[in-house]
Design an enzyme around this catalytic site. Structure first.
Site, short mmCIF file in Angstrom:
data_model
loop_
_atom_site.label_atom_id
_atom_site.label_comp_id
_atom_site.label_asym_id
_atom_site.label_seq_id
_atom_site.Cartn_x
_atom_site.Cartn_y
_atom_site.Cartn_z
CB CYS A 178 -0.91 0.00 1.22
SG CYS A 178 -1.71 1.59 1.53
CB CYS A 230 1.13 1.30 4.67
SG CYS A 230 -0.44 0.47 5.01
CG HIS A 278 -3.99 -1.14 4.77
ND1 HIS A 278 -3.64 -0.32 3.72
CD2 HIS A 278 -4.71 -2.16 4.21
CE1 HIS A 278 -4.12 -0.84 2.59
NE2 HIS A 278 -4.77 -1.94 2.86
CG ASN A 300 -14.42 8.92 -3.88
OD1 ASN A 300 -15.62 8.79 -3.67
ND2 ASN A 300 -13.85 8.53 -5.00
CB SER A 354 -7.22 3.73 -6.63
OG SER A 354 -6.71 4.90 -6.02
CG HIS A 404 -3.98 3.53 4.26
ND1 HIS A 404 -2.97 2.77 4.80
CD2 HIS A 404 -4.12 4.59 5.09
CE1 HIS A 404 -2.51 3.36 5.90
NE2 HIS A 404 -3.20 4.48 6.10
CG HIS A 418 -6.77 8.08 1.21
ND1 HIS A 418 -7.17 6.80 0.94
CD2 HIS A 418 -6.88 8.77 0.06
CE1 HIS A 418 -7.50 6.71 -0.34
NE2 HIS A 418 -7.34 7.88 -0.91
CD GLN A 468 -8.21 12.78 -3.43
OE1 GLN A 468 -7.73 13.57 -4.24
NE2 GLN A 468 -8.95 11.76 -3.80
#
Ligand code: ZN
Length: 351
Positions: free
Chosen positions: A53, A56, A115, A155, A163, A166, A168, A170
């Site tokens: 990943c 990570c 993760h 998202n 995609s 993990h 996250h 933006q």
């Protein structure tokens, strides 16, 4: 003219005062048979660390960057940014052909080094760190002379085209205000000029009185399915008092926002017993140096799922050509989410 419509039975239109748009509701259709697609259920179990990943800790990203061994939230500039700082100003005006250059920057925020955790499974202090990171980014990026708008969002889920699992989010920070917040700003401003009060502050008060679409609340925030929701389980989290941006929150409110995010995420996951996919984001005042008394910041959740972990809503046909439409009412969705437990299903299953 008749002044009564049965919102539970009759086809009708509902008005969205934030965007000045209408949506179609067809509650009588919820009885129709369904022979649609069944997707494979998403696997929930992930390792705490994935050597493959790129988000990570300690792993290599694209372009030769290596992540530090971060232990809390970690922010970096997107290696494949949609907006660039160096873009020179420019404009095309050729009759019907118009274009403008866009300047900005894009960042990625890893919510946790783990993760396998999502906001619904993180602890309140960790989520509070995420909120504080958002505040710091809004403040720092807002100070840049060429940044006038900051879009914070997450998202989540492969069904949303995300995609990497993990956890996250933006941030896209840019020179120009994007269309949707610009529309919300215009309508909040018009309302303030006309009524002398804030549109969303008045809306929150009315929803708390009616109690038909509330999912839950804490001291500072309320989570609800908006009257004008388009997506089946579309929700909003709004502060009860008017704040223009997330930096206006005191420590208690910052913690309460983390509490609201966890509770909303948990209810979503429990609804169909899956790691619930969605696009979520914060709308708040631009950082263009204006006062923006009209703004009441808020969080939108737009989840694609319709009736199970595998059946999603498609915005196609009439909706692409006419206007958005839904069958299940906002009140029905709010009731389903209100009935969900705030204890995560994976914990009660002992998984
Ligand atoms: Zn909004």
């Amino acid at each position: 003219m008749a002044d009564q419509i049965d919102l539970k039975e009759q086809p009708h239109r509902r008005y969205n005062p934030l965007t000045n748009e209408w949506i179609k509701v067809s509650p009588h259709r919820t009885k129709r048979p369904w022979n649609g697609q069944v997707e494979k259920a998403m696997l929930d179990k992930k390792p705490a660390f994935d050597p493959g990943c790129y988000l990570c800790p300690g792993n290599e990203r694209a372009g030769g960057h290596t992540n530090p061994d971060y232990t809390e939230t970690f922010v970096f500039e997107n290696d494949f940014a949609a907006l660039l700082k160096e873009t020179p100003p420019g404009e095309l005006k050729d009759g019907l052909f118009q274009a403008k250059s866009e300047r900005g920057l894009c960042k990625v925020i890893c919510f946790s080094p783990r993760h396998d955790l999502t906001i619904s499974l993180m602890e309140i202090p960790q989520i509070t760190d995420v909120v504080k990171t958002w505040q710091k980014e809004y403040e720092d990026l807002g100070k840049l002379e060429y940044i006038n708008h900051i879009q914070i969002f997450e998202n989540r889920g492969s069904v949303m085209g995300c995609s990497n699992p993990h956890p996250h989010g933006q941030i896209w920070a840019e020179e120009l205000i994007p269309d949707i917040p610009a529309k919300e700003q215009m309508n909040q401003k018009d309302y303030m000029i006309e009524k002398g009060t804030s549109l969303l502050t008045d809306y929150v008060r009315s929803e708390l009185e009616k109690k038909e679409r509330i999912i839950f609340e804490n001291d500072s925030f309320v989570a609800l399915v908006p009257f004008w929701a388009v997506w089946p389980y579309e929700t909003m989290i709004l502060p009860k008092r008017q704040m223009r941006n997330i930096c206006k929150m005191n420590d208690k409110e910052t913690r309460d926002m983390a509490d609201a995010l966890k509770r909303m995420g948990t209810r979503f996951d429990n609804l169909f017993q899956t790691s619930f996919p969605y696009s979520m984001g914060i709308h708040q005042a631009p950082t263009d140096g204006e006062d923006h008394d009209e703004w009441h910041f808020h969080i939108h959740y737009y989840p694609p799922l319709l009736r199970s972990a595998t059946v999603k809503k498609f915005m196609v046909g009439y909706e692409m050509l006419g206007m958005p439409q839904r069958d299940i009412t906002a009140e029905g969705s709010a009731a389903s989410l209100r009935d969900c437990s705030e204890e995560h299903y994976t914990l009660t299953l002992g998984a």
